[in-house]
Motif scaffolding. Structure first.
Motif, PDB file in Angstrom:
ATOM      1  N   TYR A  43       0.868  -1.186   0.000  1.00 32.92           N
ATOM      2  CA  TYR A  43       0.000   0.000   0.000  1.00 32.92           C
ATOM      3  C   TYR A  43       0.903   1.234   0.000  1.00 32.92           C
ATOM      4  O   TYR A  43       1.827   1.339   0.813  1.00 32.92           O
ATOM      5  CB  TYR A  43      -0.881  -0.014   1.250  1.00 32.92           C
ATOM      6  CG  TYR A  43      -1.935   1.083   1.317  1.00 32.92           C
ATOM      7  CD1 TYR A  43      -3.207   0.881   0.801  1.00 32.92           C
ATOM      8  CD2 TYR A  43      -1.652   2.311   1.905  1.00 32.92           C
ATOM      9  CE1 TYR A  43      -4.184   1.873   0.883  1.00 32.92           C
ATOM     10  CE2 TYR A  43      -2.613   3.305   1.987  1.00 32.92           C
ATOM     11  CZ  TYR A  43      -3.881   3.085   1.476  1.00 32.92           C
ATOM     12  OH  TYR A  43      -4.841   4.071   1.548  1.00 32.92           O
ATOM     13  N   ILE A  44       0.655   2.155  -0.939  1.00 33.81           N
ATOM     14  CA  ILE A  44       1.470   3.366  -1.063  1.00 33.81           C
ATOM     15  C   ILE A  44       0.562   4.592  -1.053  1.00 33.81           C
ATOM     16  O   ILE A  44      -0.429   4.646  -1.782  1.00 33.81           O
ATOM     17  CB  ILE A  44       2.309   3.360  -2.359  1.00 33.81           C
ATOM     18  CG1 ILE A  44       3.222   2.121  -2.400  1.00 33.81           C
ATOM     19  CG2 ILE A  44       3.152   4.633  -2.463  1.00 33.81           C
ATOM     20  CD1 ILE A  44       3.994   1.967  -3.695  1.00 33.81           C
ATOM     21  N   PHE A  45       0.927   5.574  -0.227  1.00 28.84           N
ATOM     22  CA  PHE A  45       0.161   6.819  -0.195  1.00 28.84           C
ATOM     23  C   PHE A  45       1.089   8.018  -0.308  1.00 28.84           C
ATOM     24  O   PHE A  45       2.296   7.920  -0.047  1.00 28.84           O
ATOM     25  CB  PHE A  45      -0.690   6.924   1.079  1.00 28.84           C
ATOM     26  CG  PHE A  45       0.097   7.101   2.356  1.00 28.84           C
ATOM     27  CD1 PHE A  45       0.409   8.367   2.835  1.00 28.84           C
ATOM     28  CD2 PHE A  45       0.499   5.992   3.102  1.00 28.84           C
ATOM     29  CE1 PHE A  45       1.114   8.525   4.030  1.00 28.84           C
ATOM     30  CE2 PHE A  45       1.196   6.148   4.290  1.00 28.84           C
ATOM     31  CZ  PHE A  45       1.507   7.422   4.752  1.00 28.84           C
ATOM     32  N   ALA A  46       0.524   9.144  -0.735  1.00 26.91           N
ATOM     33  CA  ALA A  46       1.287  10.390  -0.850  1.00 26.91           C
ATOM     34  C   ALA A  46       0.447  11.544  -0.327  1.00 26.91           C
ATOM     35  O   ALA A  46      -0.771  11.580  -0.525  1.00 26.91           O
ATOM     36  CB  ALA A  46       1.683  10.639  -2.302  1.00 26.91           C
ATOM     37  N   ILE A  47       1.112  12.477   0.358  1.00 25.57           N
ATOM     38  CA  ILE A  47       0.449  13.670   0.882  1.00 25.57           C
ATOM     39  C   ILE A  47       1.230  14.897   0.438  1.00 25.57           C
ATOM     40  O   ILE A  47       2.435  14.999   0.695  1.00 25.57           O
ATOM     41  CB  ILE A  47       0.382  13.653   2.420  1.00 25.57           C
ATOM     42  CG1 ILE A  47      -0.333  12.398   2.923  1.00 25.57           C
ATOM     43  CG2 ILE A  47      -0.317  14.913   2.941  1.00 25.57           C
ATOM     44  CD1 ILE A  47      -0.298  12.239   4.445  1.00 25.57           C
TER      45      ILE A  47
ATOM     46  N   ASN B 101      -2.092   4.070  -3.914  1.00 29.06           N
ATOM     47  CA  ASN B 101      -3.382   3.590  -3.418  1.00 29.06           C
ATOM     48  C   ASN B 101      -4.225   4.724  -2.861  1.00 29.06           C
ATOM     49  O   ASN B 101      -5.453   4.667  -2.888  1.00 29.06           O
ATOM     50  CB  ASN B 101      -3.168   2.534  -2.342  1.00 29.06           C
ATOM     51  CG  ASN B 101      -2.445   1.311  -2.877  1.00 29.06           C
ATOM     52  OD1 ASN B 101      -1.231   1.190  -2.727  1.00 29.06           O
ATOM     53  ND2 ASN B 101      -3.172   0.410  -3.513  1.00 29.06           N
ATOM     54  N   SER B 102      -3.545   5.740  -2.342  1.00 27.67           N
ATOM     55  CA  SER B 102      -4.274   6.916  -1.866  1.00 27.67           C
ATOM     56  C   SER B 102      -3.392   8.157  -1.987  1.00 27.67           C
ATOM     57  O   SER B 102      -2.167   8.076  -1.938  1.00 27.67           O
ATOM     58  CB  SER B 102      -4.749   6.727  -0.419  1.00 27.67           C
ATOM     59  OG  SER B 102      -3.671   6.495   0.453  1.00 27.67           O
ATOM     60  N   LYS B 103      -4.053   9.295  -2.161  1.00 23.28           N
ATOM     61  CA  LYS B 103      -3.341  10.567  -2.278  1.00 23.28           C
ATOM     62  C   LYS B 103      -4.181  11.664  -1.647  1.00 23.28           C
ATOM     63  O   LYS B 103      -5.409  11.657  -1.733  1.00 23.28           O
ATOM     64  CB  LYS B 103      -3.040  10.880  -3.744  1.00 23.28           C
ATOM     65  CG  LYS B 103      -4.256  10.962  -4.650  1.00 23.28           C
ATOM     66  CD  LYS B 103      -3.857  11.161  -6.101  1.00 23.28           C
ATOM     67  CE  LYS B 103      -5.080  11.279  -7.016  1.00 23.28           C
ATOM     68  NZ  LYS B 103      -4.728  11.436  -8.432  1.00 23.28           N
ATOM     69  N   PHE B 104      -3.497  12.601  -1.004  1.00 17.56           N
ATOM     70  CA  PHE B 104      -4.175  13.634  -0.243  1.00 17.56           C
ATOM     71  C   PHE B 104      -3.472  14.979  -0.438  1.00 17.56           C
ATOM     72  O   PHE B 104      -2.270  15.026  -0.702  1.00 17.56           O
ATOM     73  CB  PHE B 104      -4.163  13.297   1.252  1.00 17.56           C
ATOM     74  CG  PHE B 104      -4.585  11.906   1.583  1.00 17.56           C
ATOM     75  CD1 PHE B 104      -5.916  11.604   1.835  1.00 17.56           C
ATOM     76  CD2 PHE B 104      -3.651  10.876   1.634  1.00 17.56           C
ATOM     77  CE1 PHE B 104      -6.311  10.313   2.144  1.00 17.56           C
ATOM     78  CE2 PHE B 104      -4.025   9.579   1.948  1.00 17.56           C
ATOM     79  CZ  PHE B 104      -5.368   9.289   2.195  1.00 17.56           C
TER      80      PHE B 104
ATOM     81  N   SER C  57      -5.318   9.171   8.461  1.00 21.03           N
ATOM     82  CA  SER C  57      -4.840   8.020   9.242  1.00 21.03           C
ATOM     83  C   SER C  57      -5.850   6.869   9.201  1.00 21.03           C
ATOM     84  O   SER C  57      -5.464   5.701   9.124  1.00 21.03           O
ATOM     85  CB  SER C  57      -4.558   8.438  10.689  1.00 21.03           C
ATOM     86  OG  SER C  57      -5.740   8.832  11.351  1.00 21.03           O
ATOM     87  N   ASN C  58      -7.131   7.195   9.214  1.00 15.91           N
ATOM     88  CA  ASN C  58      -8.161   6.149   9.138  1.00 15.91           C
ATOM     89  C   ASN C  58      -8.133   5.438   7.788  1.00 15.91           C
ATOM     90  O   ASN C  58      -8.289   4.212   7.711  1.00 15.91           O
ATOM     91  CB  ASN C  58      -9.547   6.742   9.391  1.00 15.91           C
ATOM     92  CG  ASN C  58      -9.760   7.134  10.845  1.00 15.91           C
ATOM     93  OD1 ASN C  58      -9.158   6.543  11.731  1.00 15.91           O
ATOM     94  ND2 ASN C  58     -10.595   8.131  11.077  1.00 15.91           N
TER      95      ASN C  58
ATOM     96  N   GLN D  35      -6.421   0.675   4.928  1.00 12.39           N
ATOM     97  CA  GLN D  35      -5.881   0.346   3.605  1.00 12.39           C
ATOM     98  C   GLN D  35      -6.894   0.584   2.489  1.00 12.39           C
ATOM     99  O   GLN D  35      -6.962  -0.176   1.509  1.00 12.39           O
ATOM    100  CB  GLN D  35      -5.391  -1.104   3.571  1.00 12.39           C
ATOM    101  CG  GLN D  35      -4.355  -1.436   4.633  1.00 12.39           C
ATOM    102  CD  GLN D  35      -2.963  -0.944   4.309  1.00 12.39           C
ATOM    103  OE1 GLN D  35      -2.227  -1.590   3.578  1.00 12.39           O
ATOM    104  NE2 GLN D  35      -2.585   0.205   4.865  1.00 12.39           N
ATOM    105  N   CYS D  36      -7.687   1.634   2.649  1.00 12.08           N
ATOM    106  CA  CYS D  36      -8.686   1.973   1.635  1.00 12.08           C
ATOM    107  C   CYS D  36      -8.037   2.703   0.462  1.00 12.08           C
ATOM    108  O   CYS D  36      -6.980   3.319   0.581  1.00 12.08           O
ATOM    109  CB  CYS D  36      -9.767   2.870   2.228  1.00 12.08           C
ATOM    110  SG  CYS D  36     -10.778   2.069   3.481  1.00 12.08           S
ATOM    111  N   SER D  37      -8.689   2.664  -0.664  1.00  7.76           N
ATOM    112  CA  SER D  37      -8.290   3.475  -1.812  1.00  7.76           C
ATOM    113  C   SER D  37      -8.964   4.839  -1.687  1.00  7.76           C
ATOM    114  O   SER D  37     -10.174   4.938  -1.484  1.00  7.76           O
ATOM    115  CB  SER D  37      -8.715   2.801  -3.112  1.00  7.76           C
ATOM    116  OG  SER D  37      -8.422   3.637  -4.215  1.00  7.76           O
ATOM    117  N   PHE D  38      -8.145   5.907  -1.766  1.00 13.72           N
ATOM    118  CA  PHE D  38      -8.697   7.255  -1.659  1.00 13.72           C
ATOM    119  C   PHE D  38      -7.858   8.170  -2.537  1.00 13.72           C
ATOM    120  O   PHE D  38      -6.723   8.515  -2.191  1.00 13.72           O
ATOM    121  CB  PHE D  38      -8.672   7.746  -0.208  1.00 13.72           C
ATOM    122  CG  PHE D  38      -9.389   9.060  -0.009  1.00 13.72           C
ATOM    123  CD1 PHE D  38     -10.735   9.082   0.335  1.00 13.72           C
ATOM    124  CD2 PHE D  38      -8.727  10.262  -0.173  1.00 13.72           C
ATOM    125  CE1 PHE D  38     -11.405  10.292   0.515  1.00 13.72           C
ATOM    126  CE2 PHE D  38      -9.375  11.472   0.003  1.00 13.72           C
ATOM    127  CZ  PHE D  38     -10.723  11.491   0.346  1.00 13.72           C
TER     128      PHE D  38
END
Length: 284
Positions: free
Chosen positions: A78-82, A108-111, A150-151, A156-159
């Motif tokens: 799982y990879i995310f970026a902010i 998987n998610s980005k914010f 964080s939630n 591990q949701c896709s967002f």
């Protein structure tokens, strides 16, 4: 290792977010990106990998781009970026996706988090340094957003957040704005190959304290005869730490073609919870 959070921070916004996020995610660690860039291959070990950074010229910072090119993320599930920013358009997630695609991975998610920004002293006429109450007001929203982020990460949701809450548009004309954004991102991309920014200088208020050299994340600044020199043969990461942490506000930015600098008139913005040592420690 559960979660590895890699961060790049020039004046503290992204460091602040990384620290707060670490508090909310069990079995997580924060790692400064700059400390790893000397390696040919950067091996990650977390099942969850996060990248936190400021928006630079509508896209990702040079240091972050180099970092993503070098990382081996085979461990990541799982990879995310902010991205932290003031409120300009952000066009960097597509670049991250292209770099990850080469490694057979994806976001998987980005914010996006709106915060005070450290480029304001250069770019805004009559810039007013945020007061403590201004910062607290912004932080209330930031804390709420970090809870949401964080939630998402823990479950591990896709967002894939869409670019909203834009405060400063490139132009009132959407076509002109689009062209300006394309040009800015293009210039940022090629700046990596021409040494980054070479428009810094110090004025006569400089007392030779060496703080600019200490916080310079690319080690471009060298103190010589008690005065800073921006070495032209060293890449600038354009983090603006030298500008915002100078205690005498002696570090200035020259006007460049078509872009006026207001640093001689404006105050400075380092994040109130990020010290000189916090910023310089990223190099260790």
């Amino acid at each position: 290792m559960g979660t590895e959070i890699y961060y790049f921070s020039g004046t503290g916004n992204s460091l602040f977010v990384a620290r707060e996020l670490q508090k909310k995610i069990p079995d997580s660690v924060i790692i400064p990106i700059v400390s790893l860039l000397h390696k040919d291959v950067i091996q990650t070990n977390g099942k969850t990998i996060g990248i936190i950074f400021p928006c630079h010229a509508l896209t990702i910072p040079i240091a972050v781009k180099r970092f993503i090119r070098k990382i081996d993320v085979q461990s990541a599930e799982y990879i995310f970026a902010i991205a932290t920013r003031y409120g300009t358009v952000f066009r960097g997630f597509n670049i991250i996706e292209k770099l990850l695609k080469k490694k057979k991975k994806h976001l998987n998610s980005k914010f996006i988090l709106n915060m005070c920004h450290n480029e304001a002293p250069r770019s805004e006429k009559n810039y007013i340094v945020p007061s403590k109450s201004d910062i607290l007001q912004i932080e209330t929203t930031v804390f709420q957003k970090i809870d949401q982020i964080s939630n998402v990460i823990k479950t591990q949701c896709s967002f894939l957040e869409k670019d909203a809450n834009i405060i400063t548009k490139s132009s009132s004309n959407p076509i002109i704005g689009f062209l300006i954004e394309k040009l800015v991102v293009f210039l940022m991309n090629i700046s990596e190959y021409i040494g980054g920014a070479n428009y810094f200088y110090h004025d006569n208020k400089c007392n030779g304290c060496g703080i600019c050299e200490k916080v310079c994340l690319s080690k471009k600044i060298k103190i010589t005869e008690k005065r800073p020199i921006w070495q032209r043969n060293v890449l600038c990461y354009m983090c603006f730490a030298c500008l915002n942490y100078c205690p005498k506000q002696s570090v200035q930015i020259k006007d460049i073609h078509g872009v006026r600098s207001y640093t001689t008139e404006n105050g400075r913005y380092p994040h109130p919870y990020a010290t000189v040592n916090d910023i310089s420690a990223q190099k260790e």
